[in-house]
Design a protein around this motif. Structure first.
Motif, PDB file in Angstrom:
ATOM      1  N   LYS A  48       0.830  -1.213   0.000  1.00  0.00           N
ATOM      2  CA  LYS A  48       0.000   0.000   0.000  1.00  0.00           C
ATOM      3  C   LYS A  48       0.859   1.255   0.000  1.00  0.00           C
ATOM      4  O   LYS A  48       0.618   2.194  -0.763  1.00  0.00           O
ATOM      5  CB  LYS A  48      -0.929  -0.004   1.212  1.00  0.00           C
ATOM      6  CG  LYS A  48      -1.741   1.295   1.362  1.00  0.00           C
ATOM      7  CD  LYS A  48      -2.738   1.214   2.478  1.00  0.00           C
ATOM      8  CE  LYS A  48      -3.370   2.576   2.753  1.00  0.00           C
ATOM      9  NZ  LYS A  48      -3.948   3.211   1.553  1.00  0.00           N
ATOM     10  N   TYR A  55      -7.383   1.419  -0.224  1.00  0.00           N
ATOM     11  CA  TYR A  55      -7.633   0.092   0.356  1.00  0.00           C
ATOM     12  C   TYR A  55      -8.299  -0.842  -0.646  1.00  0.00           C
ATOM     13  O   TYR A  55      -7.998  -2.037  -0.682  1.00  0.00           O
ATOM     14  CB  TYR A  55      -8.481   0.229   1.624  1.00  0.00           C
ATOM     15  CG  TYR A  55      -7.697   0.754   2.807  1.00  0.00           C
ATOM     16  CD1 TYR A  55      -6.936  -0.098   3.595  1.00  0.00           C
ATOM     17  CD2 TYR A  55      -7.700   2.109   3.123  1.00  0.00           C
ATOM     18  CE1 TYR A  55      -6.203   0.372   4.678  1.00  0.00           C
ATOM     19  CE2 TYR A  55      -6.970   2.593   4.196  1.00  0.00           C
ATOM     20  CZ  TYR A  55      -6.224   1.725   4.969  1.00  0.00           C
ATOM     21  OH  TYR A  55      -5.488   2.197   6.031  1.00  0.00           O
ATOM     22  N   ARG A  56      -9.178  -0.316  -1.467  1.00  0.00           N
ATOM     23  CA  ARG A  56      -9.857  -1.159  -2.463  1.00  0.00           C
ATOM     24  C   ARG A  56      -8.872  -1.616  -3.545  1.00  0.00           C
ATOM     25  O   ARG A  56      -8.888  -2.774  -3.971  1.00  0.00           O
ATOM     26  CB  ARG A  56     -11.020  -0.398  -3.101  1.00  0.00           C
ATOM     27  CG  ARG A  56     -12.202  -0.210  -2.147  1.00  0.00           C
ATOM     28  CD  ARG A  56     -13.353   0.496  -2.843  1.00  0.00           C
ATOM     29  NE  ARG A  56     -14.451   0.749  -1.917  1.00  0.00           N
ATOM     30  CZ  ARG A  56     -15.418  -0.100  -1.634  1.00  0.00           C
ATOM     31  NH1 ARG A  56     -15.429  -1.289  -2.208  1.00  0.00           N
ATOM     32  NH2 ARG A  56     -16.383   0.225  -0.793  1.00  0.00           N
ATOM     33  N   GLU A  59      -6.611  -4.366  -2.165  1.00  0.00           N
ATOM     34  CA  GLU A  59      -7.261  -5.690  -2.179  1.00  0.00           C
ATOM     35  C   GLU A  59      -7.179  -6.311  -3.570  1.00  0.00           C
ATOM     36  O   GLU A  59      -6.851  -7.499  -3.722  1.00  0.00           O
ATOM     37  CB  GLU A  59      -8.721  -5.545  -1.749  1.00  0.00           C
ATOM     38  CG  GLU A  59      -9.472  -6.866  -1.709  1.00  0.00           C
ATOM     39  CD  GLU A  59     -10.960  -6.690  -1.396  1.00  0.00           C
ATOM     40  OE1 GLU A  59     -11.704  -7.687  -1.563  1.00  0.00           O
ATOM     41  OE2 GLU A  59     -11.365  -5.576  -1.009  1.00  0.00           O
ATOM     42  N   ASN A  73     -10.408  -8.576   2.864  1.00  0.00           N
ATOM     43  CA  ASN A  73     -11.058  -7.460   2.174  1.00  0.00           C
ATOM     44  C   ASN A  73     -10.535  -6.143   2.733  1.00  0.00           C
ATOM     45  O   ASN A  73      -9.808  -6.115   3.726  1.00  0.00           O
ATOM     46  CB  ASN A  73     -12.589  -7.550   2.301  1.00  0.00           C
ATOM     47  CG  ASN A  73     -13.049  -7.525   3.745  1.00  0.00           C
ATOM     48  OD1 ASN A  73     -12.492  -6.839   4.593  1.00  0.00           O
ATOM     49  ND2 ASN A  73     -14.076  -8.308   4.043  1.00  0.00           N
ATOM     50  N   PHE A  74     -10.910  -5.037   2.103  1.00  0.00           N
ATOM     51  CA  PHE A  74     -10.312  -3.742   2.451  1.00  0.00           C
ATOM     52  C   PHE A  74     -10.622  -3.306   3.882  1.00  0.00           C
ATOM     53  O   PHE A  74      -9.790  -2.698   4.549  1.00  0.00           O
ATOM     54  CB  PHE A  74     -10.751  -2.663   1.451  1.00  0.00           C
ATOM     55  CG  PHE A  74     -12.219  -2.366   1.447  1.00  0.00           C
ATOM     56  CD1 PHE A  74     -12.743  -1.384   2.254  1.00  0.00           C
ATOM     57  CD2 PHE A  74     -13.079  -3.077   0.608  1.00  0.00           C
ATOM     58  CE1 PHE A  74     -14.097  -1.095   2.243  1.00  0.00           C
ATOM     59  CE2 PHE A  74     -14.431  -2.801   0.597  1.00  0.00           C
ATOM     60  CZ  PHE A  74     -14.951  -1.809   1.418  1.00  0.00           C
TER      61      PHE A  74
END
Length: 301
Positions: A48, A55-56, A59, A73-74
């Protein structure tokens, strides 16, 4: 010299983060085991920061890499990132610095501080005067950057504190658990204090810190007089101090100077990961160059 932006996060996972799982496996904890291993979470956090992902998007990219059977998941990642341990990030930064010292001799030590914004730090551009100090969404970073004989730079010491913290006070907190690996220590005029001069000179170091008489007051303290003497004698070396500004620029241009979070604790972790990525990029650059030299020598032999 080092493409920090293109740091190989897969190498980071294989060389460092995978070892976390062995450590955590030996620790007996109450409650149900965590669904996702520590190595995956730290790797995701590094990815990241390295690629400045949402965050999406993080993922999605984790799934594209096909390194793991299951990817959180995010929302799960945000929760796990909040609970990452600063001590582990600090450990890895120092560990990589130690690896670099095994390969390279340290020539200079550079002292300075910089800052990283978070939350509403964008308001700083619109404010002036006293209103500036009302914005507290800022993390102060005090660092000691080491320069090797081959002009590689890396973070060798660091201390994080809140906005507008005194750089001299932060430095002495950093020095409590730090020992210099070089004879020459560079800093700007802000650090020209008798306390720091005494600390460095008593340890047989050569501090290069600009120290001058002012219009109304001459330098009288014996340690500050020594600073003045050293600066006069070695002032041609002082231009090397710009390497610490170059190091800050590498971090901020590669990974950004503002953290996309409202949480000060999480903002600190983002900054620590940036330092870790910088050190790892330096380590890889040294390792690859040495590997190339060894391969060349073996070819000729």
């Amino acid at each position: 010299k080092i493409a920090v932006k293109r740091v190989n996060v897969k190498e980071l996972y294989n060389r460092l983060f995978r070892k976390l799982d062995r450590v955590y496996a030996k620790i007996k904890k109450k409650g149900r085991p965590k669904k996702y291993k520590e190595s995956l979470i730290y790797f995701a956090f590094a990815l990241k920061v390295a690629r400045n992902l949402s965050y999406r998007d993080l993922e999605y990219q984790l799934k594209e890499l096909n390194l793991f059977d299951k990817v959180p998941n995010f929302s799960s990642m945000f929760y796990r990132f909040k609970h990452l341990k600063e001590t582990i990030l600090c450990y890895f930064i120092k560990k990589i610095a130690g690896f670099i010292k095994n390969f390279e001799k340290i020539k200079y030590s550079l002292i300075d501080a910089t800052g990283f914004g978070f939350d509403e730090s964008f308001k700083l551009k619109m404010l002036r005067g006293k209103d500036l100090r009302k914005v507290k969404s800022h993390i102060r970073l005090e660092t000691i950057v080491s320069v090797t004989e081959n002009n590689y730079t890396f973070i060798d010491g660091f201390y994080l504190d809140k906005a507008y913290s005194s750089e001299n006070k932060m430095l002495f907190k950093l020095l409590q658990n730090y020992s210099f690996s070089s004879k020459f220590v560079f800093a700007d005029a802000l650090y020209s204090t008798s306390k720091l001069a005494k600390y460095l000179i008593d340890r047989k170091l050569v501090p290069l810190i600009p120290t001058k008489d002012t219009l109304h007051q001459k330098v009288k303290n014996i340690y500050r007089l020594k600073l003045k003497e050293y600066y006069k004698k070695y002032h041609t070396l002082y231009k090397k101090r710009n390497l610490i500004e170059n190091t800050f620029a590498k971090i901020k241009l590669s990974f950004g100077d503002k953290e996309n979070t409202k949480l000060p604790a999480l903002a600190k972790k983002f900054i620590l990961m940036k330092l870790l990525l910088l050190n790892f990029a330096t380590f890889l650059a040294i390792f690859i160059s040495l590997l190339f030299i060894f391969q060349t020598l073996s070819t000729y032999n």
